[in-house]
Design an enzyme around this catalytic site. Structure first.
Site, PDB file in Angstrom:
ATOM      1  N   HIS A 209      17.280  32.738   1.005  1.00 47.72           N
ATOM      2  CA  HIS A 209      16.898  31.372   0.625  1.00 47.72           C
ATOM      3  C   HIS A 209      16.183  31.288  -0.713  1.00 47.72           C
ATOM      4  O   HIS A 209      15.888  30.205  -1.190  1.00 47.72           O
ATOM      5  CB  HIS A 209      16.017  30.732   1.705  1.00 47.72           C
ATOM      6  CG  HIS A 209      14.612  31.240   1.716  1.00 47.72           C
ATOM      7  ND1 HIS A 209      14.266  32.452   2.222  1.00 47.72           N
ATOM      8  CD2 HIS A 209      13.457  30.696   1.245  1.00 47.72           C
ATOM      9  CE1 HIS A 209      12.963  32.637   2.087  1.00 47.72           C
ATOM     10  NE2 HIS A 209      12.448  31.584   1.491  1.00 47.72           N
TER      11      HIS A 209
HETATM   12  C1  UD1 Z   1       9.410  27.227   0.769  1.00 50.41           C
HETATM   13  C2  UD1 Z   1       8.489  28.142  -0.038  1.00 50.41           C
HETATM   14  C3  UD1 Z   1       8.961  29.585   0.099  1.00 50.41           C
HETATM   15  C4  UD1 Z   1       9.099  29.984   1.544  1.00 50.41           C
HETATM   16  C5  UD1 Z   1      10.028  29.004   2.248  1.00 50.41           C
HETATM   17  C6  UD1 Z   1      10.229  29.302   3.705  1.00 50.41           C
HETATM   18  C7  UD1 Z   1       7.564  27.025  -2.040  1.00 50.41           C
HETATM   19  C8  UD1 Z   1       7.595  26.982  -3.516  1.00 50.41           C
HETATM   20  N1  UD1 Z   1       8.491  27.802  -1.449  1.00 50.41           N
HETATM   21  O1  UD1 Z   1      10.699  27.292   0.167  1.00 50.41           O
HETATM   22  O2  UD1 Z   1       8.015  30.434  -0.513  1.00 50.41           O
HETATM   23  O3  UD1 Z   1       9.623  31.290   1.631  1.00 50.41           O
HETATM   24  O4  UD1 Z   1       9.460  27.680   2.108  1.00 50.41           O
HETATM   25  O5  UD1 Z   1      11.203  28.478   4.229  1.00 50.41           O
HETATM   26  O6  UD1 Z   1       6.735  26.384  -1.429  1.00 50.41           O
HETATM   27  N2  UD1 Z   1      14.479  21.313   3.699  1.00 50.41           N
HETATM   28  C9  UD1 Z   1      14.977  20.690   4.814  1.00 50.41           C
HETATM   29  N3  UD1 Z   1      14.156  20.564   5.887  1.00 50.41           N
HETATM   30  C10 UD1 Z   1      12.880  21.018   5.896  1.00 50.41           C
HETATM   31  C11 UD1 Z   1      12.385  21.640   4.743  1.00 50.41           C
HETATM   32  C12 UD1 Z   1      13.199  21.800   3.648  1.00 50.41           C
HETATM   33  O7  UD1 Z   1      16.125  20.263   4.848  1.00 50.41           O
HETATM   34  O8  UD1 Z   1      12.200  20.877   6.920  1.00 50.41           O
HETATM   35  C13 UD1 Z   1      15.379  21.482   2.533  1.00 50.41           C
HETATM   36  C14 UD1 Z   1      15.260  20.351   1.562  1.00 50.41           C
HETATM   37  O9  UD1 Z   1      16.511  20.095   1.080  1.00 50.41           O
HETATM   38  C15 UD1 Z   1      14.381  20.932   0.478  1.00 50.41           C
HETATM   39  C16 UD1 Z   1      14.781  22.409   0.496  1.00 50.41           C
HETATM   40  O10 UD1 Z   1      15.061  22.681   1.865  1.00 50.41           O
HETATM   41  O11 UD1 Z   1      14.584  20.345  -0.752  1.00 50.41           O
HETATM   42  C17 UD1 Z   1      13.727  23.319   0.011  1.00 50.41           C
HETATM   43  O12 UD1 Z   1      12.500  23.114   0.710  1.00 50.41           O
HETATM   44  P1  UD1 Z   1      11.106  23.433  -0.043  1.00 50.41           P
HETATM   45  O13 UD1 Z   1       9.965  23.165   0.858  1.00 50.41           O
HETATM   46  O14 UD1 Z   1      11.096  22.799  -1.383  1.00 50.41           O
HETATM   47  O15 UD1 Z   1      11.188  24.988  -0.336  1.00 50.41           O
HETATM   48  P2  UD1 Z   1      11.803  26.207   0.476  1.00 50.41           P
HETATM   49  O16 UD1 Z   1      13.042  26.633  -0.212  1.00 50.41           O
HETATM   50  O17 UD1 Z   1      11.867  25.954   1.939  1.00 50.41           O
END
Ligand code: UD1
Length: 367
Positions: A209
Site C-alpha cells: 500500500h
Molecule cells: C496511512 C498512513 C500509513 C499507514 C497506513 C495504514 C499516512 C501518511 N499514512 O496510509 O503510514 O501505513 O495508513 O493503512 O498517514 N481509504 C478508504 N477507507 C478508509 C481509509 C482510507 O477508502 O477507511 C482510502 C481513501 O481512498 C484514501 C486512501 O485510502 O484516500 C489513503 O488513505 P490515507 O489515510 O490517506 O493513507 P493510507 O494510504 O491508508
C-alpha cells in the site's frame, strides 16, 4: 498519592489502533493515569477501523473528529483544526500520539503549540528516506515531543544523534507486540485458513500500500510481473488496501491480477484473520512497517518490498529481508525461502507483551 494524570490519546489509522489498544488497557492495570481517546477519523471504513475496535476491545472513542481522506495538506490541516477545540475542552495533562501517520504529527503539533506536553510512542524509527510521508511525520513528531518511547536500540541512537536529551528517551518495547500477545485467543479461533480453502497448501501472504509501490504504474506493474511468476508455484493471498485497490482500477491492472489463477485478491482482513493467515504462510511479502515486526515476533520469513526499513532490528535479529523492487532480487530471495534456507531469528529485547505497562508507569512517575 497524586491525582490521576489525564492523557488524551490519539488514534487515526489502522496501525494506530493496534498500538493504542494495549496503552488503554495498561492505564486500567497500572493506575494513576486516566486516558481519553480521540479518533481522528483518518481511517473510517468498518474494515479499516470499526472492526479493529471490536476485536481489540477498544472502547468507542469519546471523540471522533471524522476528518476522512484528503491530500496530505488538507487531511493534516483538517485534523489540526478539529483537534484544537477538543484539546481546549478536555485540557489534558498530556497528549499521547503513536506511530507515524498524518494524525500523529497533526495532533502533536496542536498539542505543543498549546503548551501541552507531548508523548510519542514508537519514536526514533528512521528509514532515512524523506520521500516517505511517514519519515517526515516521524522526524517532526520526535523533534517536538517531551517523552519518547522506543521499540528498538536503533531508534534510541537515532534520537540521540538528532540531539534529543537522553532523559526524554525510553527503550520500552513494542506495543504492537503487546496487541499480538493479547490477541492470541482470537487469532487461534479464526477460521480464515479453512474459509479460503488453504488448509495444507503452500501459500504466501502479500500486502502492498506504500505510495512508492502503488502510486506509480511502472513500479506496480513491475511488482506484478514478479508476482505472476511466484503465483505459478504457490498461492498468493493478497488482502488489498483501499488505496491499492483504487490504483489497480486506475492503472488498468485489475484485469491482469484477475487473470492470475493462483492470486487470491480479497478485501482488507480483520486483525485476527490476518495474523492467523500469516501464521500458516510459507512467507509474507509486504511494504508495511508493522508486519515486519509481527513476522519477526512469530518467526515467519518476511520479504520487505522496499529499499529500506526503519525497523533494522527485524533484519539484524528477526526474519526480515529487505529486497527492494528488483525482480531478480525478489525472486532469488523467494527461491531461497521456499527451499527452506532462511533464518528463524530471535525476538528483539523487550518485545514481551508488557511494553504498554512500562510506558504508562513511566508516564505516571516521570514528573
Ligand atoms: C496511512 C498512513 C500509513 C499507514 C497506513 C495504514 C499516512 C501518511 N499514512 O496510509 O503510514 O501505513 O495508513 O493503512 O498517514 N481509504 C478508504 N477507507 C478508509 C481509509 C482510507 O477508502 O477507511 C482510502 C481513501 O481512498 C484514501 C486512501 O485510502 O484516500 C489513503 O488513505 P490515507 O489515510 O490517506 O493513507 P493510507 O494510504 O491508508
Amino acid at each position: 498519592m497524586h491525582a490521576s494524570l489525564r492523557i488524551l490519546m490519539v488514534a487515526g489509522a489502522r496501525p494506530n489502533f493496534l498500538k493504542i489498544a494495549p496503552l488503554l488497557k495498561a492505564c486500567g492495570v497500572v493506575g494513576g493515569v486516566e486516558a481519553v481517546l480521540v479518533h481522528t477519523g483518518q481511517h473510517y471504513d468498518d474494515e479499516m477501523s470499526g472492526r479493529f475496535f471490536r476485536e481489540l476491545s477498544i472502547p468507542s472513542p469519546e471523540i471522533n473528529l471524522g476528518v476522512g481522506s484528503g491530500s496530505h495538506a488538507s487531511q493534516t490541516a483538517e485534523i489540526m483544526k478539529s483537534f484544537e477545540p477538543v484539546l481546549e475542552r478536555i485540557a489534558p495533562d498530556a497528549v499521547l500520539v503513536v506511530g507515524d501517520v498524518n494524525s500523529t504529527i497533526a495532533c502533536g503539533l496542536v498539542a505543543v503549540k498549546a503548551g501541552v506536553e507531548l508523548i510519542h510512542v514508537e519514536a526514533g524509527l528512521r528509514s532515512f528516506d524523506r520521500t516517505m510521508p511517514e519519515e517526515i511525520n516521524r522526524v517532526l513528531t520526535d523533534a517536538i515531543s517531551d517523552l519518547l518511547f522506543c521499540t528498538e536500540e536503533s531508534a534510541v541512537s537515532n534520537l540521540r544523534q538528532e540531539g534529543i536529551a537522553s532523559e526524554k528517551i525510553h527503550l520500552a518495547g513494542n506495543v504492537m507486540i503487546d496487541s499480538l500477545v493479547g490477541a492470541a485467543e482470537g487469532i487461534a479461533a479464526s477460521d480464515i485458513v479453512r474459509r479460503l480453502d488453504l488448509d495444507g497448501k503452500d501459500y504466501v501472504v502479500l500486502t502492498l500500500h506504500r505510495p512508492a509501490n502503488v502510486d506509480s504504474r511502472e513500479v506496480f506493474a513491475g511488482l506484478l510481473d514478479v508476482l505472476e511468476t511466484i503465483q505459478r508455484r504457490a498461492i498468493v493471498v493478497f488482502p488489498a488496501h483501499p488505496r491499492t485497490r483504487r490504483r489497480l482500477e486506475e492503472w488498468n491492472l485489475a484485469q491482469r491480477v484477475a487473470g492470475m489463477p493462483n492470486m487470491l485478491i480479497c478485501e482488507p482482513l480483520g486483525y485476527f484473520d490476518f495474523v492467523r493467515l500469516m501464521k500458516s504462510a510459507r512467507l509474507v511479502m509486504t511494504d508495511s512497517g508493522g508486519i515486519q515486526e509481527e513476522t519477526t515476533y512469530m518467526g515467519i520469513p518476511c520479504l520487505t518490498l522496499r529499499e529500506n526499513t526503519e525497523r533494522p532490528v527485524t533484519v539484524e535479529l528477526g526474519t526480515n529481508r529487505v529486497v527492494g523492487r528488483d525482480p531478480a532480487r525478489i525472486l532469488s530471495a523467494w527461491e531461497e525461502i521456499m527451499a527452506g534456507d532462511f533464518r528463524h531469528g530471535t525476538v528483539p529485547p523487550l518485545w514481551d507483551g508488557h511494553a504498554a505497562e512500562r510506558i504508562v508507569r513511566i508516564i505516571r512517575d516521570h514528573r
